[in-house]
Design a protein around this motif. Structure first.
Motif, PDB file in Angstrom:
ATOM      1  N   ARG A 137       0.842  -1.208   0.000  1.00 34.24           N
ATOM      2  CA  ARG A 137       0.000   0.000   0.000  1.00 34.24           C
ATOM      3  C   ARG A 137       0.872   1.250   0.000  1.00 34.24           C
ATOM      4  NH1 ARG A 137      -1.758   3.599   3.796  1.00 34.24           N
ATOM      5  NH2 ARG A 137      -0.675   2.394   5.343  1.00 34.24           N
ATOM      6  N   SER A 138       1.902   1.260   0.824  1.00 37.77           N
ATOM      7  CA  SER A 138       2.799   2.420   0.887  1.00 37.77           C
ATOM      8  C   SER A 138       3.548   2.619  -0.427  1.00 37.77           C
ATOM      9  CB  SER A 138       3.805   2.248   2.028  1.00 37.77           C
ATOM     10  OG  SER A 138       3.143   2.129   3.254  1.00 37.77           O
ATOM     11  N   LEU A 139       4.019   1.520  -1.004  1.00 39.85           N
ATOM     12  CA  LEU A 139       4.743   1.585  -2.276  1.00 39.85           C
ATOM     13  C   LEU A 139       3.847   2.110  -3.393  1.00 39.85           C
ATOM     14  CD1 LEU A 139       7.240   0.892  -4.054  1.00 39.85           C
ATOM     15  CD2 LEU A 139       6.185  -1.357  -4.373  1.00 39.85           C
ATOM     16  N   PHE A 140       2.658   1.519  -3.534  1.00 33.99           N
ATOM     17  CA  PHE A 140       1.761   1.942  -4.616  1.00 33.99           C
ATOM     18  C   PHE A 140       1.251   3.359  -4.397  1.00 33.99           C
ATOM     19  CE2 PHE A 140       1.360  -2.700  -5.365  1.00 33.99           C
ATOM     20  CZ  PHE A 140       1.835  -2.689  -6.658  1.00 33.99           C
ATOM     21  N   ARG A 141       0.984   3.727  -3.153  1.00 31.83           N
ATOM     22  CA  ARG A 141       0.536   5.096  -2.869  1.00 31.83           C
ATOM     23  C   ARG A 141       1.605   6.097  -3.317  1.00 31.83           C
ATOM     24  NH1 ARG A 141      -1.358   6.784   3.104  1.00 31.83           N
ATOM     25  NH2 ARG A 141      -3.069   5.417   2.545  1.00 31.83           N
ATOM     26  N   SER A 142       2.862   5.807  -2.997  1.00 33.32           N
ATOM     27  CA  SER A 142       3.961   6.700  -3.397  1.00 33.32           C
ATOM     28  C   SER A 142       4.118   6.740  -4.910  1.00 33.32           C
ATOM     29  CB  SER A 142       5.267   6.243  -2.751  1.00 33.32           C
ATOM     30  OG  SER A 142       5.177   6.323  -1.363  1.00 33.32           O
ATOM     31  N   LEU A 143       4.054   5.574  -5.548  1.00 34.69           N
ATOM     32  CA  LEU A 143       4.174   5.527  -7.010  1.00 34.69           C
ATOM     33  C   LEU A 143       3.040   6.275  -7.696  1.00 34.69           C
ATOM     34  CD1 LEU A 143       5.289   1.834  -7.650  1.00 34.69           C
ATOM     35  CD2 LEU A 143       6.609   3.908  -8.102  1.00 34.69           C
ATOM     36  N   PHE A 144       1.820   6.084  -7.217  1.00 33.43           N
ATOM     37  CA  PHE A 144       0.670   6.764  -7.820  1.00 33.43           C
ATOM     38  C   PHE A 144       0.785   8.278  -7.665  1.00 33.43           C
ATOM     39  CE2 PHE A 144      -1.953   2.729  -6.895  1.00 33.43           C
ATOM     40  CZ  PHE A 144      -1.544   2.152  -8.089  1.00 33.43           C
ATOM     41  N   ARG A 145       1.272   8.719  -6.516  1.00 34.13           N
ATOM     42  CA  ARG A 145       1.459  10.170  -6.315  1.00 34.13           C
ATOM     43  C   ARG A 145       2.535  10.706  -7.253  1.00 34.13           C
ATOM     44  NH1 ARG A 145       1.261  10.257   0.235  1.00 34.13           N
ATOM     45  NH2 ARG A 145      -1.001  10.316   0.432  1.00 34.13           N
ATOM     46  N   ALA A 146       3.648   9.999  -7.348  1.00 34.70           N
ATOM     47  CA  ALA A 146       4.773  10.469  -8.168  1.00 34.70           C
ATOM     48  C   ALA A 146       4.470  10.401  -9.666  1.00 34.70           C
ATOM     49  CB  ALA A 146       6.023   9.640  -7.849  1.00 34.70           C
ATOM     50  N   LEU A 147       3.850   9.316 -10.106  1.00 33.57           N
ATOM     51  CA  LEU A 147       3.638   9.119 -11.537  1.00 33.57           C
ATOM     52  C   LEU A 147       2.370   9.762 -12.077  1.00 33.57           C
ATOM     53  CD1 LEU A 147       4.664   5.355 -11.810  1.00 33.57           C
ATOM     54  CD2 LEU A 147       6.034   7.361 -12.412  1.00 33.57           C
ATOM     55  N   PHE A 148       1.297   9.758 -11.263  1.00 31.44           N
ATOM     56  CA  PHE A 148       0.006  10.205 -11.756  1.00 31.44           C
ATOM     57  C   PHE A 148      -0.556  11.412 -11.024  1.00 31.44           C
ATOM     58  CE2 PHE A 148      -0.145   5.427 -12.145  1.00 31.44           C
ATOM     59  CZ  PHE A 148       0.188   5.387 -13.484  1.00 31.44           C
ATOM     60  N   GLY A 149       0.167  11.930 -10.020  1.00 32.72           N
ATOM     61  CA  GLY A 149      -0.362  13.042  -9.235  1.00 32.72           C
ATOM     62  C   GLY A 149      -1.577  12.625  -8.420  1.00 32.72           C
ATOM     63  N   ALA A 159     -17.299  -0.454  -6.248  1.00 38.46           N
ATOM     64  CA  ALA A 159     -16.646   0.467  -7.179  1.00 38.46           C
ATOM     65  C   ALA A 159     -16.761  -0.031  -8.612  1.00 38.46           C
ATOM     66  CB  ALA A 159     -15.171   0.622  -6.799  1.00 38.46           C
ATOM     67  N   ASN A 160     -16.667   0.904  -9.554  1.00 42.58           N
ATOM     68  CA  ASN A 160     -16.546   0.544 -10.963  1.00 42.58           C
ATOM     69  C   ASN A 160     -15.158  -0.038 -11.180  1.00 42.58           C
ATOM     70  OD1 ASN A 160     -19.075   1.494 -11.616  1.00 42.58           O
ATOM     71  ND2 ASN A 160     -18.335   3.520 -12.141  1.00 42.58           N
ATOM     72  N   HIS A 161     -15.035  -0.899 -12.175  1.00 42.89           N
ATOM     73  CA  HIS A 161     -13.763  -1.568 -12.436  1.00 42.89           C
ATOM     74  C   HIS A 161     -13.329  -1.245 -13.861  1.00 42.89           C
ATOM     75  CE1 HIS A 161     -10.518  -4.156 -11.745  1.00 42.89           C
ATOM     76  NE2 HIS A 161     -11.121  -5.327 -11.657  1.00 42.89           N
ATOM     77  N   GLU A 162     -12.531  -0.193 -14.009  1.00 47.54           N
ATOM     78  CA  GLU A 162     -12.122   0.250 -15.336  1.00 47.54           C
ATOM     79  C   GLU A 162     -10.682  -0.103 -15.672  1.00 47.54           C
ATOM     80  OE1 GLU A 162     -13.125   4.290 -16.161  1.00 47.54           O
ATOM     81  OE2 GLU A 162     -15.093   4.107 -15.235  1.00 47.54           O
ATOM     82  N   SER A 163      -9.889  -0.472 -14.662  1.00 48.62           N
ATOM     83  CA  SER A 163      -8.472  -0.713 -14.872  1.00 48.62           C
ATOM     84  C   SER A 163      -7.977  -1.810 -13.936  1.00 48.62           C
ATOM     85  CB  SER A 163      -7.701   0.585 -14.590  1.00 48.62           C
ATOM     86  OG  SER A 163      -6.325   0.347 -14.438  1.00 48.62           O
ATOM     87  N   TYR A 164      -6.892  -2.447 -14.322  1.00 46.90           N
ATOM     88  CA  TYR A 164      -6.254  -3.424 -13.439  1.00 46.90           C
ATOM     89  C   TYR A 164      -5.731  -2.751 -12.169  1.00 46.90           C
ATOM     90  CZ  TYR A 164      -6.319  -6.825 -17.238  1.00 46.90           C
ATOM     91  OH  TYR A 164      -6.723  -7.696 -18.210  1.00 46.90           O
ATOM     92  N   LEU A 165      -5.535  -1.455 -12.214  1.00 43.40           N
ATOM     93  CA  LEU A 165      -5.007  -0.715 -11.064  1.00 43.40           C
ATOM     94  C   LEU A 165      -6.076  -0.362 -10.037  1.00 43.40           C
ATOM     95  CD1 LEU A 165      -2.579   1.777 -12.863  1.00 43.40           C
ATOM     96  CD2 LEU A 165      -2.010  -0.369 -11.717  1.00 43.40           C
ATOM     97  N   ASP A 166      -7.344  -0.542 -10.355  1.00 46.69           N
ATOM     98  CA  ASP A 166      -8.425  -0.123  -9.453  1.00 46.69           C
ATOM     99  C   ASP A 166      -8.287  -0.646  -8.025  1.00 46.69           C
ATOM    100  OD1 ASP A 166      -9.578   1.390 -11.448  1.00 46.69           O
ATOM    101  OD2 ASP A 166     -10.980  -0.187 -12.053  1.00 46.69           O
ATOM    102  N   PRO A 167      -8.059  -1.954  -7.808  1.00 51.71           N
ATOM    103  CA  PRO A 167      -7.928  -2.417  -6.415  1.00 51.71           C
ATOM    104  C   PRO A 167      -6.751  -1.756  -5.694  1.00 51.71           C
ATOM    105  CG  PRO A 167      -8.202  -4.277  -7.902  1.00 51.71           C
ATOM    106  CD  PRO A 167      -8.010  -3.060  -8.752  1.00 51.71           C
ATOM    107  N   LEU A 168      -5.667  -1.538  -6.415  1.00 51.97           N
ATOM    108  CA  LEU A 168      -4.492  -0.907  -5.806  1.00 51.97           C
ATOM    109  C   LEU A 168      -4.760   0.565  -5.482  1.00 51.97           C
ATOM    110  CD1 LEU A 168      -1.822  -2.438  -8.185  1.00 51.97           C
ATOM    111  CD2 LEU A 168      -2.486  -3.253  -5.921  1.00 51.97           C
TER     112      LEU A 168
END
Length: 116
Positions: free
Chosen positions: A9-21, A40-49
């Motif tokens: 969770r910490s890793l993906f949260r940091s990556l999402f902030r850095a890469l996607f704002g 939730a709607n499921h539009e991407s493989y990243l949704d659960p993350l």
């Protein structure tokens, strides 16, 4: 929260902030305390993350049964995911969801099943 879930969770949260704002708008509308069913709607493989990165508590996620193989299966089990057979849904999955909510957990599901 187990260490592997916390780390991911910490890793993906940091990556999402850095890469996607990545940021959360409307946090005041979220149920943060007590049990909750997150649909939730499921539009991407990243949704659960992405959804998992929003909450401070560990989420119980529903995952299709076919994901419970190999390293992904090990991660799903260690993160407390519940397997769902999309081909032959049964009452045991529903009972597991209800039991987790009664135990005070937050459960994430995608009612559509697959991505839209």
């Amino acid at each position: 929260m187990n260490w592997s879930y916390w780390f991911a969770r910490s890793l993906f949260r940091s990556l999402f902030r850095a890469l996607f704002g990545f940021r959360v708008i409307g946090r005041e509308n979220m149920v943060l305390d007590g049990p909750v069913l997150i649909a939730a709607n499921h539009e991407s493989y990243l949704d659960p993350l992405l959804i998992g990165a929003v909450y401070e508590q560990q989420l119980t996620m529903l995952a299709r049964k076919t994901l419970f193989r190999g390293i992904v299966g090990v991660l799903c089990r260690s993160w407390g995911a519940l397997p769902v057979d999309q081909e032959r849904p049964d009452m045991s999955s529903l009972k597991s969801i209800v039991r987790r909510i009664r135990e005070g957990e937050k459960v994430l599901m995608f009612p559509e099943g697959a991505r839209t």
